[in-house]
Scaffold this motif. Structure first.
Motif, short mmCIF file in Angstrom:
data_model
loop_
_atom_site.label_atom_id
_atom_site.label_comp_id
_atom_site.label_asym_id
_atom_site.label_seq_id
_atom_site.Cartn_x
_atom_site.Cartn_y
_atom_site.Cartn_z
N TRP A 205 -2.51 -2.16 7.52
CA TRP A 205 -2.93 -0.74 6.86
C TRP A 205 -2.52 -0.48 5.56
O TRP A 205 -3.47 0.03 4.81
N TRP A 206 -1.51 -0.98 4.97
CA TRP A 206 -0.98 -0.84 3.72
C TRP A 206 -1.63 -1.70 2.80
O TRP A 206 -2.07 -1.23 1.63
N SER A 207 -2.27 -2.84 2.97
CA SER A 207 -3.06 -3.78 2.45
C SER A 207 -4.33 -3.06 2.31
O SER A 207 -4.98 -2.97 1.13
N ILE A 208 -4.90 -2.62 3.21
CA ILE A 208 -6.25 -1.98 3.25
C ILE A 208 -6.27 -0.55 2.41
O ILE A 208 -7.17 -0.47 1.54
N LEU A 209 -5.20 0.21 2.38
CA LEU A 209 -5.02 1.26 1.51
C LEU A 209 -5.15 1.11 0.08
O LEU A 209 -5.50 1.47 -0.77
N GLN A 210 -4.33 -0.14 -0.21
CA GLN A 210 -4.17 -0.71 -1.59
C GLN A 210 -5.60 -1.08 -1.93
O GLN A 210 -5.97 -0.82 -3.25
N THR A 211 -6.30 -1.90 -1.41
CA THR A 211 -7.69 -2.20 -1.63
C THR A 211 -8.28 -1.07 -1.92
O THR A 211 -9.16 -1.05 -2.80
N LEU A 212 -8.44 -0.09 -1.06
CA LEU A 212 -9.20 1.03 -1.07
C LEU A 212 -8.90 1.86 -2.47
O LEU A 212 -9.68 2.67 -3.16
N ILE A 213 -7.62 1.65 -2.86
CA ILE A 213 -7.13 2.70 -4.07
C ILE A 213 -7.50 1.77 -5.40
O ILE A 213 -8.21 2.21 -6.22
N GLY A 218 -11.28 1.48 -9.76
CA GLY A 218 -12.23 0.70 -10.74
C GLY A 218 -13.61 1.36 -10.82
O GLY A 218 -14.21 1.35 -11.64
N VAL A 219 -13.92 2.15 -9.81
CA VAL A 219 -15.10 2.87 -9.81
C VAL A 219 -14.90 4.07 -10.73
O VAL A 219 -15.64 4.38 -11.66
N TRP A 220 -13.75 4.65 -10.60
CA TRP A 220 -13.57 5.72 -11.62
C TRP A 220 -13.52 5.15 -13.01
O TRP A 220 -14.09 5.98 -13.99
N GLN A 221 -13.02 4.24 -13.23
CA GLN A 221 -12.65 3.61 -14.88
C GLN A 221 -14.34 3.20 -15.20
O GLN A 221 -14.56 3.68 -16.28
N MET A 222 -15.11 2.55 -14.46
CA MET A 222 -16.46 2.51 -14.77
C MET A 222 -17.53 3.73 -15.09
O MET A 222 -18.01 3.79 -15.94
#
Length: 235
Positions: A205-213, A218-222
């Protein structure tokens, strides 16, 4: 001597054929070695604690005797009756199952009701005994667990058992204790498996959360760069 003595028992993962035989033999060897005498030194206000891994519904007997250091003779002598020891035993849930004041030499007994690490602590009543003030005390401690705690000579005399009957009874109690130890090992393995599964699930779950973050950043930066370029009329 160290303030804490730990006795760890490593269980093997259950297997077929030879694996089970090896595990049983190891349990028998460990069971035969349970119990033993040790001594340690304790100061006026010190508290010594020991950790013993004990199955449930197992009797434990501890015998101790104390010696007081004689500065004139520069050796340890038997302690006087006025010097006592306070014994406290806690179960794995940190509940006190024994708390009692004893003399300079004595025996304490308790029965475990929860499997796991039991903490056995001893300290002296030195504040009530002026001769011990500032001195050192040597404590000889012998802890016997399970079948080793039984006095078979006394049992034979009380129940009027023959040598063969006594041996059979001893073997039966040894088998019962081995079954308790095996159940305890299975309980430890189950706890370890549950801990491993819980840890793996948290890592997932921590890995999934990191991926989502990372995706969100990335979307916000674009979008931020796009808005910046549009404001500067570069696109």
């Amino acid at each position: 001597m160290a303030a804490e003595h730990s006795l760890w028992v490593f269980g093997l993962w259950p297997g077929a054929g030879v694996g089970r035989v090896v595990r049983t033999l190891l349990l028998l060897l460990w069971f035969a070695a349970r119990g033993g005498t040790l001594y340690f030194h304790i100061g006026e206000t010190e508290k010594k604690c020991f950790i013993e891994e004990i199955p449930d519904e197992t009797m434990v007997i501890g015998n101790y005797r104390t010696q007081l250091y004689d500065k004139q003779r520069e050796e340890y002598q038997p302690a006087t009756p006025g010097l006592g020891m306070f014994v406290e035993v806690k179960d794995p849930e940190d509940k006190v199952i024994l708390a009692r004041q004893y003399g300079s030499e004595g025996r304490f007994t308790f029965t475990s009701h929860t499997p796991g690490e039991h903490q056995i602590c001893l300290h002296s009543n030195s504040t009530k005994f002026s001769l011990f003030a500032g001195g050192m005390l040597r404590v000889h401690l012998d802890i016997q667990v399970g079948e080793h705690a039984n006095d078979y000579a006394e049992i034979a005399a009380k129940d009027k058992l023959s040598e063969l009957q006594l041996r059979v009874r001893q073997l039966v109690e040894q088998v019962e204790q081995i079954q308790k130890e095996q159940n305890y090992q299975r309980w430890r393995e189950e706890r370890f498996r549950q801990t491993s599964e819980s840890t793996n699930q948290r890592v997932l779950w921590w890995s999934i959360l990191q991926t989502l973050i990372l995706v969100a950043i990335g979307v916000w930066q674009m979008r931020h760069l796009k808005s910046f370029f549009e404001a500067k009329k570069l696109v």
